[in-house]
Design a protein around this motif. Structure first.
Motif, PDB file in Angstrom:
ATOM      1  N   GLY B 120     -44.905 100.153  15.495  1.00 56.95           N
ATOM      2  CA  GLY B 120     -45.513  98.949  14.929  1.00 56.95           C
ATOM      3  C   GLY B 120     -44.752  98.453  13.714  1.00 56.95           C
ATOM      4  N   MET B 121     -44.333  99.374  12.840  1.00 61.14           N
ATOM      5  CA  MET B 121     -43.584  98.961  11.643  1.00 61.14           C
ATOM      6  C   MET B 121     -42.256  98.320  12.024  1.00 61.14           C
ATOM      7  SD  MET B 121     -44.106 102.191   9.074  1.00 61.14           S
ATOM      8  CE  MET B 121     -44.245 101.511   7.420  1.00 61.14           C
ATOM      9  N   VAL B 122     -41.596  98.912  13.029  1.00 60.79           N
ATOM     10  CA  VAL B 122     -40.311  98.371  13.450  1.00 60.79           C
ATOM     11  C   VAL B 122     -40.502  96.976  14.059  1.00 60.79           C
ATOM     12  CG1 VAL B 122     -38.381  98.692  15.034  1.00 60.79           C
ATOM     13  CG2 VAL B 122     -39.278 100.636  13.769  1.00 60.79           C
ATOM     14  N   ALA B 123     -41.527  96.828  14.902  1.00 59.76           N
ATOM     15  CA  ALA B 123     -41.797  95.511  15.489  1.00 59.76           C
ATOM     16  C   ALA B 123     -42.146  94.511  14.386  1.00 59.76           C
ATOM     17  CB  ALA B 123     -42.945  95.606  16.504  1.00 59.76           C
ATOM     18  N   TYR B 124     -42.787  94.990  13.332  1.00 59.49           N
ATOM     19  CA  TYR B 124     -43.101  94.112  12.191  1.00 59.49           C
ATOM     20  C   TYR B 124     -41.824  93.574  11.560  1.00 59.49           C
ATOM     21  CZ  TYR B 124     -44.734  92.799   7.514  1.00 59.49           C
ATOM     22  OH  TYR B 124     -44.982  92.135   6.348  1.00 59.49           O
ATOM     23  N   THR B 125     -40.867  94.475  11.288  1.00 59.93           N
ATOM     24  CA  THR B 125     -39.647  94.002  10.628  1.00 59.93           C
ATOM     25  C   THR B 125     -38.796  93.151  11.571  1.00 59.93           C
ATOM     26  OG1 THR B 125     -38.391  95.974  11.216  1.00 59.93           O
ATOM     27  CG2 THR B 125     -39.536  96.028   9.128  1.00 59.93           C
ATOM     28  N   LEU B 126     -38.876  93.437  12.880  1.00 63.49           N
ATOM     29  CA  LEU B 126     -38.047  92.696  13.831  1.00 63.49           C
ATOM     30  C   LEU B 126     -38.658  91.354  14.227  1.00 63.49           C
ATOM     31  CD1 LEU B 126     -36.847  95.453  16.323  1.00 63.49           C
ATOM     32  CD2 LEU B 126     -35.566  94.375  14.477  1.00 63.49           C
ATOM     33  N   MET B 127     -39.981  91.276  14.278  1.00 61.18           N
ATOM     34  CA  MET B 127     -40.637  90.087  14.814  1.00 61.18           C
ATOM     35  C   MET B 127     -41.475  89.331  13.787  1.00 61.18           C
ATOM     36  SD  MET B 127     -39.843  89.941  18.079  1.00 61.18           S
ATOM     37  CE  MET B 127     -41.103  88.848  18.739  1.00 61.18           C
ATOM     38  N   VAL B 128     -42.323  90.068  13.067  1.00 54.37           N
ATOM     39  CA  VAL B 128     -43.279  89.379  12.197  1.00 54.37           C
ATOM     40  C   VAL B 128     -42.576  88.744  11.001  1.00 54.37           C
ATOM     41  CG1 VAL B 128     -45.330  89.658  10.762  1.00 54.37           C
ATOM     42  CG2 VAL B 128     -45.151  90.866  12.932  1.00 54.37           C
TER      43      VAL B 128
END
Lengths: 311, 279
Positions: B120-128
């Motif tokens: 989730g944290m990685v998707a946050y930095t990549l997408m959010v």
């Protein structure tokens, strides 16, 4: 299926499969790089004192991760100590004692336990188990064992103890099902030899089966540890989310995944989110090491069987 | 007592302990299951499937937006993750040298052990962060990252079991490898591959942590994929830790629906999973 002229299907196919297969490696590399990059501000500011510090104050910009590391280590280790004998025992029961069909039923039930999402363990934990601990178990422990440092304080229900029990339940299916597979890979002639020498069933298990599967069982337990360390939702819901270092199992605690779950959205300053990222980075590093270790142990077990050949 | 008696007594004691261990492991399953059914069954009504949650303190309402949101997230994540997993597995089976294949297989196993909150944290930095907002898309990316290693490993196991004679027959007829892989190899293993996909879907359908800061959740219907979206596990989490009895009731109902879905998925997977080439 027809391709447009001039396009080599095999080359294209190979290209796509190579790309997607190596994307696994890329994902892991990307995870490490992104997390490291994002936590740089906290790493620069605090250095090693981040790991050793126990103050966590977002307003003043002081961040120390020790209470979260403590909570994660204590909850996972205790959960594992409880779950290992139960899980390994169940695996032995399934493979060595129960009639084949009955063992299969037990194994399927254990797998159902693994299919329950973590948030549902948390729901049950916070609405059913925590009140029960608060009203029944913890007052009893305080009355009778309150002289021990582990059982001092007030019965809150949500506590380190609740987290340990929930984690224990959640790692049981992993330890059980992997140990079961490991034991099933133990060659049959090992057992026959022990029985032929006049061993009782337990002696056969202890002397011929368990030593053979030792590295695999250790791998299963370490894999369970990886799960316990990273478990987020269920623990967040029952541990009480208070950053403190206490010997008492009755007092609330906090873990690394829980503080990320609770604070990441509301991180007010850049330093705060960098500190949470660094906690994530530590968590990622620890789980990567744990998983690599566990997989190597499990692989050495299966390779041994492949070399031994007999089955 | 002679030694033989002691040994058989010890044997009996250990057998008993192993039986007790097994019962102790199964006990939580029974308790949790009984509780979910008992608490959930009274709140699973037509409203649950058609209404959005009532405001705090008001009774009634349902989790329709969460159910639809979860379905959207699963479809998006599957669209992203399943092809990567399947084609990646084809590389391991058709091309990869043993070293490289082992390495990728190992990496996939390790990746599937990474805690989902990290995903989730990685998707946050990549997408959010780049998109400047929580969204269904970011949630789907996080879930896809969880699906990929599961689909890859299960597909690979299935493709490996397809006998080489089938491939050779197809290649001998002059069919190029890429068509052989898709039309012969994959097709023979289709049931097993579906099993893997179902297991991966069952896994991500209950994931909560990676959605906390990607899909975020939504009390209402979301209209765009670039907006925060509700998901059933997120709603169960939020309602479980709320102080309202009515929301607790909805959480139990949600849990009952989710667990039923899990069991149906894993039973279907098990049923499909009997591979025709398995000995």
């Amino acid at each position: 299926m027809k391709l447009p002229k001039g396009l080599n299907g095999d080359l294209l196919f190979k290209g796509i499969t190579v790309l997607f297969a190596f994307s696994i490696l890329a994902i892991i590399a990307l995870m490490i790089l992104e997390m490291a990059d994002q936590s740089l501000p906290a790493i620069r500011k605090f250095g090693w004192s981040f790991v050793g510090g126990s103050d966590w104050d977002a307003v003043q910009g002081i961040f120390g991760a020790l209470p979260y590391i403590w909570g994660t280590v204590v909850s996972s280790i205790l959960a594992l100590l409880l779950a290992t004998p139960l899980g390994v025992g169940t695996a032995i029961f399934i493979t060595e004692i129960a009639p084949k069909r009955f063992g299969g039923v037990v194994a399927s039930l254990v797998e159902l336990l693994a299919a329950i999402p973590s948030v549902i363990y948390g729901l049950w934990g916070v609405l059913v188990m925590a009140p029960w601990l608060q009203q029944t178990v913890q007052p009893y422990l305080i009355d009778h064992f309150g002289f021990l440092p582990f059982f001092q304080g007030a019965p809150y229900g949500v506590s380190m103890m609740a987290a340990v029990i929930i984690l224990m339940i959640m790692v049981l299916p992993i330890i059980t099902s992997i140990t079961k597979e490991v034991l099933q890979a133990v060659p049959q002639n090992q057992r026959e030899a022990a029985i032929a020498l006049g061993a009782t069933r337990w002696e056969m298990i202890r002397m011929a089966v368990l030593p053979y599967g030792r590295s695999g069982i250790l791998g299963a337990v370490i894999l369970g540890l990886g799960r316990a360390v990273g478990e987020t939702m269920a623990v967040t819901m029952v541990i009480g989310n208070t950053p403190q270092i206490s010997l008492s199992l009755l007092s609330p605690g906090y873990t690394m995944p829980s503080v990320i779950a609770n604070e990441f959205n509301e991180a007010t300053s850049a330093l705060h989110s960098a500190a949470l990222m660094e906690i994530g980075l530590i968590l990622l590093a620890v789980t990567l090491i744990i998983n690599v270790l566990a997989r190597l142990l499990l692989w050495s077990m299966t390779r041994k069987t492949a070399v031994g050949g007999a089955k | 007592m002679n030694r033989l008696t002691i040994r058989s007594l010890k044997n009996a004691l250990m057998m008993l302990l192993l039986g007790v261990a097994t019962l102790t492991v199964l006990l939580p399953l029974v308790m949790i299951f009984v509780h979910i059914v008992k608490m959930g069954i009274s709140s699973v009504s037509p409203d649950f499937f058609t209404q959005i949650p009532a405001p705090p303190g008001e009774s009634g309402g349902g989790m329709a937006n969460g159910l639809v949101g979860s379905a959207i997230l699963i479809v998006l994540a599957g669209g992203l993750g399943i092809p990567v997993g399947i084609f990646g597995a084809m590389y391991l089976v058709e091309y990869g040298g043993s070293r490289i294949s082992s390495g990728i297989r190992f990496a996939a196993d390790v990746l599937s052990g990474v805690p989902s909150i990290i995903t989730g944290m990685v998707a946050y930095t990549l997408m959010v962060v780049p998109m400047k907002g929580f969204s269904a898309l970011a949630g789907a990316v996080a879930l896809a990252l969880i699906m990929i290693p599961i689909v890859l490993r299960t597909t690979e196991e299935q493709l490996k079991m397809v006998p080489d004679t089938l491939r050779e027959a197809s290649l001998a007829l002059g069919v190029p490898l890429w068509r052989t892989s898709l039309r012969v190899t994959l097709r023979s293993a289709l049931k097993g591959v579906l099993t893997g996909i179902l297991l991966a879907v069952a896994r991500i359908a209950g994931e909560t942590a990676p959605l906390l800061f990607t899909a975020l959740g939504n009390q209402f219907w979301s209209k765009k994929l670039t907006e925060p979206i509700a998901a059933l596990p997120l709603q169960i989490f939020n309602f479980a830790i709320s102080p309202y009895d009515d929301w607790h009731r909805l959480a139990w109902a949600g849990a009952l629906v989710l667990v039923t879905l899990m069991f149906v998925l894993s039973l279907t997977a098990r049923f499909l999973g009997r591979n025709k080439y398995q000995s």
